[in-house]
Scaffold this active site. Structure first.
Site, PDB file in Angstrom:
ATOM      1  N   GLN A 178       5.216  -5.957   8.777  1.00 19.86           N
ATOM      2  CA  GLN A 178       4.509  -6.544   7.655  1.00 19.86           C
ATOM      3  C   GLN A 178       5.317  -6.522   6.365  1.00 19.86           C
ATOM      4  O   GLN A 178       5.222  -7.440   5.554  1.00 19.86           O
ATOM      5  CB  GLN A 178       3.188  -5.813   7.427  1.00 19.86           C
ATOM      6  CG  GLN A 178       2.062  -6.286   8.323  1.00 19.86           C
ATOM      7  CD  GLN A 178       0.757  -5.611   7.968  1.00 19.86           C
ATOM      8  OE1 GLN A 178       0.611  -4.414   8.149  1.00 19.86           O
ATOM      9  NE2 GLN A 178      -0.180  -6.372   7.458  1.00 19.86           N
ATOM     10  N   MET A 187      -4.024  -7.363   6.488  1.00 21.54           N
ATOM     11  CA  MET A 187      -4.199  -6.082   7.156  1.00 21.54           C
ATOM     12  C   MET A 187      -5.525  -6.034   7.915  1.00 21.54           C
ATOM     13  O   MET A 187      -5.583  -5.570   9.067  1.00 21.54           O
ATOM     14  CB  MET A 187      -4.131  -4.941   6.138  1.00 21.54           C
ATOM     15  CG  MET A 187      -4.362  -3.562   6.754  1.00 21.54           C
ATOM     16  SD  MET A 187      -3.186  -3.137   8.056  1.00 21.54           S
ATOM     17  CE  MET A 187      -1.776  -2.652   7.049  1.00 21.54           C
ATOM     18  N   ILE A 188      -6.611  -6.500   7.304  1.00 19.87           N
ATOM     19  CA  ILE A 188      -7.907  -6.526   7.984  1.00 19.87           C
ATOM     20  C   ILE A 188      -7.850  -7.427   9.209  1.00 19.87           C
ATOM     21  O   ILE A 188      -8.409  -7.104  10.270  1.00 19.87           O
ATOM     22  CB  ILE A 188      -9.009  -6.982   7.010  1.00 19.87           C
ATOM     23  CG1 ILE A 188      -9.314  -5.875   6.012  1.00 19.87           C
ATOM     24  CG2 ILE A 188     -10.274  -7.385   7.774  1.00 19.87           C
ATOM     25  CD1 ILE A 188      -9.918  -4.619   6.614  1.00 19.87           C
ATOM     26  N   ALA A 199     -10.665  -9.501   3.779  1.00 17.78           N
ATOM     27  CA  ALA A 199     -10.312 -10.574   4.714  1.00 17.78           C
ATOM     28  C   ALA A 199      -8.826 -10.900   4.631  1.00 17.78           C
ATOM     29  O   ALA A 199      -8.419 -12.014   4.939  1.00 17.78           O
ATOM     30  CB  ALA A 199     -11.149 -11.830   4.420  1.00 17.78           C
ATOM     31  N   CYS A 249       0.814  -1.208   0.000  1.00 18.34           N
ATOM     32  CA  CYS A 249       0.000   0.000   0.000  1.00 18.34           C
ATOM     33  C   CYS A 249       0.852   1.264   0.000  1.00 18.34           C
ATOM     34  O   CYS A 249       0.385   2.341  -0.368  1.00 18.34           O
ATOM     35  CB  CYS A 249      -0.945   0.005   1.200  1.00 18.34           C
ATOM     36  SG  CYS A 249      -0.118  -0.032   2.803  1.00 18.34           S
ATOM     37  N   ASN A 250       2.114   1.151   0.414  1.00 17.65           N
ATOM     38  CA  ASN A 250       2.972   2.323   0.509  1.00 17.65           C
ATOM     39  C   ASN A 250       4.018   2.424  -0.588  1.00 17.65           C
ATOM     40  O   ASN A 250       4.702   3.436  -0.685  1.00 17.65           O
ATOM     41  CB  ASN A 250       3.696   2.341   1.861  1.00 17.65           C
ATOM     42  CG  ASN A 250       2.758   2.689   2.996  1.00 17.65           C
ATOM     43  OD1 ASN A 250       1.832   3.458   2.822  1.00 17.65           O
ATOM     44  ND2 ASN A 250       2.988   2.107   4.154  1.00 17.65           N
ATOM     45  N   ARG A 251       4.165   1.392  -1.427  1.00 15.64           N
ATOM     46  CA  ARG A 251       5.246   1.442  -2.410  1.00 15.64           C
ATOM     47  C   ARG A 251       5.001   0.449  -3.538  1.00 15.64           C
ATOM     48  O   ARG A 251       4.331  -0.579  -3.358  1.00 15.64           O
ATOM     49  CB  ARG A 251       6.585   1.131  -1.747  1.00 15.64           C
ATOM     50  CG  ARG A 251       6.776  -0.326  -1.367  1.00 15.64           C
ATOM     51  CD  ARG A 251       8.069  -0.587  -0.620  1.00 15.64           C
ATOM     52  NE  ARG A 251       8.051   0.113   0.658  1.00 15.64           N
ATOM     53  CZ  ARG A 251       8.818   1.163   0.932  1.00 15.64           C
ATOM     54  NH1 ARG A 251       9.667   1.612   0.035  1.00 15.64           N
ATOM     55  NH2 ARG A 251       8.755   1.749   2.108  1.00 15.64           N
ATOM     56  N   GLU A 288       7.735  -1.300  11.167  1.00 19.46           N
ATOM     57  CA  GLU A 288       6.581  -2.198  11.039  1.00 19.46           C
ATOM     58  C   GLU A 288       7.026  -3.518  10.415  1.00 19.46           C
ATOM     59  O   GLU A 288       7.845  -3.558   9.500  1.00 19.46           O
ATOM     60  CB  GLU A 288       5.473  -1.524  10.220  1.00 19.46           C
ATOM     61  CG  GLU A 288       5.857  -1.131   8.807  1.00 19.46           C
ATOM     62  CD  GLU A 288       5.461  -2.183   7.801  1.00 19.46           C
ATOM     63  OE1 GLU A 288       4.859  -3.207   8.194  1.00 19.46           O
ATOM     64  OE2 GLU A 288       5.773  -2.006   6.620  1.00 19.46           O
ATOM     65  N   GLN A 296       5.837  -9.207   3.084  1.00 17.83           N
ATOM     66  CA  GLN A 296       5.453  -8.814   1.729  1.00 17.83           C
ATOM     67  C   GLN A 296       6.622  -8.938   0.765  1.00 17.83           C
ATOM     68  O   GLN A 296       6.450  -9.339  -0.391  1.00 17.83           O
ATOM     69  CB  GLN A 296       4.919  -7.375   1.760  1.00 17.83           C
ATOM     70  CG  GLN A 296       3.591  -7.254   2.489  1.00 17.83           C
ATOM     71  CD  GLN A 296       3.231  -5.815   2.838  1.00 17.83           C
ATOM     72  OE1 GLN A 296       4.112  -4.977   3.048  1.00 17.83           O
ATOM     73  NE2 GLN A 296       1.947  -5.524   2.924  1.00 17.83           N
TER      74      GLN A 296
END
Length: 431
Positions: free
Chosen positions: A119, A196-197, A193, A51-53, A117, A123
């Protein structure tokens, strides 16, 4: 070999532009194969998309890496549906050690919107697996990413970098608690689902809200997450009719288009008699139309809006960053050294091939002499002399042909190559 990194992130590009370059895990393999087909000079490639890159890593021969930049920019710009100049205005380009340093910092959480972070490491590992599946990983990128994972592990083990971060999930709960007096009175809806959720749901569930629900395109997957948190499972198609039931909506799907529109939210607010709604859109591209933010009774936050909440200053944080950077720099130097060594592989292969030719020639000559009845000791002596003469011929010829300073430098090199552990040359003794 050399490495090239082309990317854009939360620091260089706005949310809506980043959304144009977002790849789901399912899209990575065909995208990499399309890139390889389009840019055939690129022997290795990997895509990291969060989501950021979005970052494209390419490895090739030193001269090829620079030449690959323009076709890489053109391809990525085409994928995002923008002009190459627009992408260049918001992208960063790194080569060699700088590209490796960036990858190491990303894996360690130092380049994230949320410092430390965890995560992003998962990824990146997924991105490597997809590149391997696509057949575009290669030795150089494999080595760089594996070293980045080892460095990230050391950073998390040896520093407190992860102890001074607030995740997006925690930031969402913190914002909600500022808007509503008692989270236990809220009804919370999670759209999607994925990982992140699941993380956000864990944080909200810990505050025991009145009701939880999960809406997902695939009901079975949504039900699995819902069971874990004692939540209701909804079909995504039922979302417009049920939206008014919830005080908090957190969405993060892989949809390429918004799934919660302005009209649906307006109708929900009317049904709620304009009781406020807190909405968090963690998706890139957006899940919630940006116009929703203009509604008076809606508090909508995106991943970029949350950035201010997850920045924590202080001496401990800075000390952890400095310690992490030192670990990363050591890892980068090791990778660059490995790259340099890789550059000598063709020479080493050529030397081995030449030595094999010499050996084969001398053995063939020795066998002929033995077949004629020559003395074994004499044949072995001739074989060893023949090999050593061939090995020394080139160095001796260069020494004889050189003069002045060139000969002195060459003598030092020959001494290092052939006289290790033996007596040094007269020139060495004079030094």
């Amino acid at each position: 070999m050399s490495v090239l990194a082309l990317g854009l992130n939360h620091a260089t590009a706005p949310l809506d532009l980043r959304g144009r370059f977002a790849f789901s895990n399912e899209q990575l393999v065909p995208a990499l194969q399309a890139f390889r087909e389009r840019v055939q000079r690129a022997p290795e490639a990997a895509l990291v998309s969060t989501c950021n890159r979005t970052e494209l890593y390419v490895a090739g021969e030193p001269g090829d890496a620079s030449a690959l930049l323009t076709p890489a920019v053109d391809w990525l710009a085409e994928v995002g549906g923008v002009g190459s100049h627009t992408l260049r205005d918001h992208a960063y380009v790194l080569q060699g050690g700088a590209a490796a340093r960036h990858a190491f910092r990303v894996a360690s959480g130092l380049d994230s919107m949320v410092l430390g972070e965890p995560q992003i490491l998962g990824q990146m590992k997924q991105a490597v697996r997809e590149a391997d599946t696509a057949g575009t990983l290669g030795t150089t990128l494999h080595q760089m990413f594996q070293r980045s994972f080892a460095v990230a592990k050391e950073v998390r083990t040896c520093t407190e970098i992860g102890a001074h971060s607030i995740s997006m999930a925690a930031a969402s709960v913190r914002l909600a608690s500022q808007l509503f007096e008692d989270l236990r009175e809220l009804k919370v809806l999670f759209v999607g689902a994925g990982e992140m959720i699941e993380l956000v749901a864990t944080h909200f569930a810990a505050r025991t809200p009145r009701a939880l629900a999960v809406a997902n395109r695939t009901l079975e997957r949504g039900e699995k997450l819902a069971v874990r948190f004692g939540a209701e499972a909804l079909r995504l198609a039922d979302l417009p009719q049920r939206l008014a039931d919830f005080d908090v909506v957190v969405s993060c799907t892989a949809s390429s288009l918004p799934i919660i529109g302005l009209g649906a939210v307006e109708r929900a607010l009317k049904a709620r008699k304009h009781r406020p709604m807190f909405m968090v859109d963690l998706a890139v591209p957006r899940d919630i139309e940006p116009e929703v933010a203009r509604l008076r009774d809606v508090y909508l936050y995106t991943v970029d809006d949350l950035s201010a909440l997850v920045q924590i200053a202080g001496e401990k944080r800075q000390a952890a960053v400095e310690q992490a950077e030192a670990i990363i720099e050591t890892g980068v130097q090791g990778f660059v050294h490995w790259l340099d060594q890789r550059g000598t592989v063709p020479l080493i292969q050529a030397l081995n091939a030449q030595a094999d030719d010499w050996r084969a020639g001398e053995i063939a000559r020795a066998r002929k002499l033995l077949a004629k009845g020559e003395d074994v000791e004499a044949v072995l002596d001739a074989l060893s002399r023949g090999l050593t003469q061939k090995m020394l011929h080139g160095a001796l010829a260069e020494l004889h042909a050189a003069d002045g300073e060139q000969r002195a430098q060459l003598a030092q090199t020959v001494s290092r190559l052939f006289l290790r552990g033996a007596a040094r040359t007269p020139g060495d003794n004079q030094r």
